[in-house]
Design a protein around this motif. Structure first.
Motif: not given
Length: 550
Positions: A237, A243, A245, A437-438, A441, A445, A447, A474-475, A498-499
């Motif tokens: 992205e 993206a 993901w 992380e994927a 996402r 946002g 897991t 969370n992120l 990325r964040f």
């Protein structure tokens, strides 16, 4: 065993051809010394392959300084990984530097005020293209003869070329491109074109790369291609606006489900000193090629104190992190130090310790216990936690993550000179974080339990108590976990971008961000670096294409 034949000398005929590369048009910056176009020598393709592998750490033909690859460059400061590290760490919430001189460019990096001709950014640009030229030359000189070995070696070289172009894409966005050794100037490629190229190359070479059980330590396997694809897709992205993901997760899973590489989960006790090492520590000690950590390191940058002399790579990480008094409590394994010129940002200390007071602590056990995390290999000692004055040498804690000490108590190859510790360029832990992380996402946002389980595997390895683990992250928590697992390993800038925690925002701040003691917003255009002006001046294909903001 470490590869003792990494440092090799190309024949004069090879170097002569290399100088016709024209990858960028600034030929003088790519000059290889001792060029004699009239001399002809039979090309040693094995030596050339070793030269390509060694380009991650070596800088010339005769050791750490002298007969360098890049004309007029300071060999110590112009080593590939040291420059990658500086661009990705000094610009972020993890690392700060104490020595500022007019020619290093470090101050501009720390304060996020770098221009297109920053010494580190432009130096790395030419170093990368030098290696790309070596790869192009090899692929022209070693045709596919149909044998599995030749296919594999060509695929390894194509991987290294793709890896270097990945760094061009990540760091510079838009730049020159060529796959040929030619006097013609390189084409102008956009970031999207680089992305498409790297993806295409990695997918194309995957069938030809050997599995890791067929290779000696240090060679590039198909698992490296899977992990590289997962990284590419995780950042898609940023690079393309679209993206990917699901693909990032799928390729992370391929890495996680293969049966050769695995996390290092068993610690060790030094029989000579009695020092106890956590599994995480073993990754960064001088025998990490044989203490069990080698099964986690998918691509090492191999170091040997006798045969791979360089002032960059792991050598600079160890020596720049230490001051002499620190070794009394956490031995560095060297008799030299650069006076803790490389120091830990207060922001990183906060990520590990929160509000806990760790001042005065000098042992690994005390600090990691206070952090509830074996990865907190930070030395507070008498130093100050926050860098409120950049000239204060006592400000900022120290790093004791990287050491030239063997876990088995044996002597290293040298004490007074260079280190034996291999540098993990890519390792298994990345696949766990890529997956988590994927997963987050894809799940809005946060897991799922599956993604959290992957992350918790790393936390278990780091002795993080179950009470501090979660079934959902969370992120913001993931951003901090990237720091905890990979701090000082040369990738933080990419993760912050990325964040959305780097340029163009003010919600996430650290000391001296944007050249303010308390941190302030700096332009999003600094999320990538500028194309060196000399290259734009000399390459008509680049003219009119400088990156925005430069």
């Amino acid at each position: 065993m470490k590869q003792n034949h990494l440092k090799t000398i190309l024949g004069a005929a090879a170097t002569a051809v290399l100088m016709a590369a024209g990858t960028t048009s600034c030929v003088s910056d790519l000059d290889v010394e001792n060029i004699n176009p009239q001399q002809t020598t039979e090309l040693n393709t094995d030596a050339l392959l070793n030269k390509i592998y060694s380009s991650f750490v070596l800088t010339g033909q005769t050791g750490p300084a002298g007969n360098g690859d890049i004309k007029d460059a300071d060999e110590g400061r112009s080593e590939f990984y040291r420059m990658v590290w500086n661009l990705n760490e000094l610009t972020t919430d993890e690392a700060h530097w104490i020595w500022y001189t007019n020619d290093t460019g470090y101050e501009d990096l720390v304060e996020n005020t770098y221009g297109a001709d920053n010494a580190v950014a432009s130096g790395l640009y030419y170093r990368i293209y030098f290696t790309i030229t070596l790869c192009n030359f090899y692929l022209e000189q070693v045709p596919d003869d149909g044998t599995a070995e030749t296919k594999a070696q060509r695929a390894e070289v194509r991987f290294i070329r793709a890896f270097n172009y990945y760094n061009v894409m990540d760091l510079y966005g838009n730049a020159a491109f060529t796959e040929n050794v030619t006097a013609e100037p390189g084409q102008y490629y956009t970031r999207k074109q680089f992305y498409d190229y790297v993806e295409k190359e990695l997918l194309a070479i995957e069938p030809d790369l050997k599995s890791p059980d067929q290779l000696s330590y240090g060679r590039i396997s198909n698992v490296a291609a899977w992990l590289m694809l997962s990284r590419l897709y995780l950042n898609a992205e940023v690079y393309t606006g679209t993206a990917q993901w699901q693909k990032a997760k799928e390729y992370a899973e391929k890495v996680l489900t293969q049966n050769y590489f695995t996390l290092c989960t068993k610690g060790a006790t030094n029989p000579s000193t009695g020092e106890v090492y956590s599994p995480y520590q073993l990754l960064f000690l001088a025998d990490n090629d044989q203490n069990g950590a080698q099964k986690e390191i998918i691509i090492p940058i191999i170091h040997d104190g006798v045969n791979t002399n360089s002032y960059g790579g792991m050598h600079s990480l160890v020596l720049a992190s230490y001051s002499p008094e620190m070794s009394e409590y956490v031995p560095s394994g060297t008799s030299n130090s650069w006076g803790k010129c490389n120091r830990v940002m207060g922001k990183l200390s906060d990520i590990f310790f929160g509000t806990a007071d760790v001042s005065g602590m000098v042992t690994v056990e005390d600090v990691t216990t206070a952090a509830n995390d074996d990865r907190a290999l930070i030395y507070p000692g008498s130093y100050k936690r926050y860098i409120t004055n950049e000239d204060d040498k006592e400000a900022g804690y120290a790093c004791v993550k990287f050491r030239n000490v063997r876990s088995d108590g044996k002597n290293t190859s040298t004490v007074n000179a260079f280190v034996d510790t291999d540098l993990p360029l890519m390792r298994m832990a990345e696949a766990y974080l890529n997956y988590a992380e994927a997963d987050a996402r894809l799940n809005g946002g946060t897991t799922t339990a599956d993604g959290a389980a992957k992350l918790n595997t790393l936390l278990d390895r780091a002795s993080v108590p179950e009470a501090l683990q979660s079934q959902s992250y969370n992120l913001d928590e993931l951003r901090n976990q990237w720091a905890k697992e990979f701090w000082f390993e040369g990738r933080r800038r990419m993760d912050l971008v990325r964040f959305n925690s780097y340029g163009g925002q003010s919600n996430y701040k650290w000391e001296w961000m944007g050249n303010a003691a308390g941190g302030q917003k700096f332009a999003a255009t600094r999320n990538i670096f500028g194309i060196p002006y000399a290259d734009i001046t000399n390459n008509p294909n680049l003219q009119g294409h400088q990156n925005e903001g430069y």
